[in-house]
Each structure stands twice: as structure tokens, then as C-alpha cells.
Write an enzyme that holds these catalytic residues in place. Structure first.
Site, mmCIF file in Angstrom:
data_model
loop_
_atom_site.group_PDB
_atom_site.id
_atom_site.type_symbol
_atom_site.label_atom_id
_atom_site.label_comp_id
_atom_site.label_asym_id
_atom_site.label_seq_id
_atom_site.Cartn_x
_atom_site.Cartn_y
_atom_site.Cartn_z
ATOM 1 N N GLU A 1 -36.079 27.242 -3.719
ATOM 2 C CA GLU A 1 -35.888 25.873 -3.240
ATOM 3 C C GLU A 1 -36.388 24.862 -4.278
ATOM 4 O O GLU A 1 -35.746 23.822 -4.504
ATOM 5 C CB GLU A 1 -36.614 25.677 -1.915
ATOM 6 N N ASP B 1 -35.459 22.153 -0.238
ATOM 7 C CA ASP B 1 -35.040 22.581 1.091
ATOM 8 C C ASP B 1 -34.018 21.606 1.673
ATOM 9 O O ASP B 1 -33.030 22.018 2.296
ATOM 10 C CB ASP B 1 -36.271 22.680 1.995
#
Length: 227
Positions: A121, A49
Site C-alpha cells: 500500500e 490504501d
């Protein structure tokens, strides 16, 4: 670690061959499949992320050198939100390679937006750890494609415009309902109905819920504003 055919096929779709394929295996392992000695992808998701965020922040600054922070923030959010990650994951059929526990498998985990977004992610983090930031950045920019160039339009989308139209007239926000889902798990097609409390409604069909919602909102906005 020996490469499975599944890992090798995903590496081809990603355009990156891992020096340590164990990193990719871990990125694909959902918590429902974890066990002693087998890590899940949650820590990688956390890192990925942040890597994705840095790549997108740099890309947006480069794309529009005159944009203010107030203009950049919604564009950034549109690019890094879970829906965007899941959309990219679907395009490379990441769901087919996920390692899920039986409960998640039975409940359609391979097509769940949250699981796909988290795994995307995690894969970004795995590439970063395997080959460094430059390779991870190149991967993200390639997979996100023209989303960066068109993000200003996406950031202020039809759903936002329709909601503002409704609120300006004292209505509650529009509702979005999935009325049909067709196609195989790895390439679903959704039909979404957007509806206002005054009964006005429109439907649209697309390869992701987000796109179908946007198209339904656009159709409904056109209906109520242009008659």
C-alpha cells in the site's frame, strides 16, 4: 538521492522509475527501522490504501456495469484486503527490499503478511505522489492482473462455502493449521490442513497461505459433500 542497486531492481519489477527515489525508500521503511530524520511508511500506507480503494472501485464498476452495491462490496473487499496486497507483494519480491529493524528481521519480517501488505500500500502511495493518479492506477491494474476478472469467484470462496456447510450442521467453523513451510524466504511454499470438528480433514500446498487454505477448504468440502 542516489539509487541503490536494490531500489533500481525493485523499480524494474514495479515498472516505474521514480523521479524521486526517496519516496520509494520511505515506502519500504518499516516503523522498526525509523529514527529521527528517517520517516517510516505508515503515513504512505494510509494514503496507498485509499488510492488502491479508488482504483478497485472504478475497476469493479467498469467490469460489471449491472452489479448492485451488495454484489460489489464483497468483491471490493477481496481485492483490497491485506492478504491480497501481500500476495501481490510476494509476486514482485517486495520483501527483499524492505528496511526492517533487527527484531523484525530476526522474526521473519520479510515474509509477514501484515508487513508485506502495508508496504505494498505504501508503494502505491509513493507512485501516486511521484507521478500522479493515472500512473498509480496503471501500476495497480498491472500488478493485480486478472484478479479483478476472477474476483466474483474469489469473493465467495471455498472457505466461505465450507464454513456455511459446517454452520448449517451446527458445527463450529473449520480450523486451518500450517503443518509445513518449505522453500526460501522470498518464495515460501505452505502446506495447510483444513479440519472440521467431526474429524474430517484435507491438506493442500501452495505458494501463499491464502491459496493453500482455499485449496484445502475446497478439498475438504468435496470430501464431505461427495464422500
Amino acid at each position: 538521492m542516489k539509487r541503490s542497486a536494490e531500489i533500481a531492481a525493485l523499480e524494474q519489477r514495479l515498472g516505474h522509475r521514480f523521479a524521486d527515489p526517496e519516496r520509494l525508500r520511505r515506502a519500504l521503511t518499516h516503523s522498526s527501522m525509523s529514527a529521527p530524520g528517517r520517516e517510516d511508511n505508515q503515513r504512505l500506507e494510509f494514503l496507498g490504501d485509499r488510492v488502491l480503494g479508488l482504483v478497485m472501485a472504478e475497476a469493479l464498476l467498469s467490469e460489471d456495469r449491472g452489479a448492485s452495491e451488495g454484489q460489489l462490496a464483497p468483491r471490493f473487499n477481496a481485492l483490497v484486503r491485506k492478504e491480497a496486497c501481500a500476495e501481490v507483494a510476494r509476486e514482485i519480491d517486495l520483501g527483499a527490499a524492505l528496511k526492517l529493524g533487527r527484531s523484525e528481521m530476526m522474526s521473519g519480517g520479510r515474509r509477514k503478511m501484515a508487513l508485506l501488505g502495508d508496504a505494498m500500500e505504501a508503494v502505491i502511495a509513493a507512485v501516486y505522489l511521484d507521478a500522479g493518479f493515472g500512473t498509480a492506477k496503471a501500476l495497480v491494474l498491472r500488478l493485480w492482473g486478472d484478479r479483478i476478472a476472477r474476483v466474483e469467484e474469489d469473493a465467495r470462496d471455498a472457505k466461505t462455502s465450507l464454513q456455511e456447510w459446517a454452520q448449517a450442521r451446527g458445527m463450529v467453523p473449520p480450523s486451518y493449521t500450517e503443518v509445513a513451510r518449505e522453500g526460501p524466504d522470498h518464495a515460501p511454499v505452505f502446506t495447510i490442513e483444513a479440519r472440521l470438528e467431526n474429524g474430517a480433514a484435507a491438506r493442500a500446498t501452495a505458494g501463499s497461505k491464502r491459496k493453500a487454505e482455499q485449496q484445502a477448504a475446497s478439498g475438504l468440502l468435496d470430501k464431505v459433500t461427495n464422500g
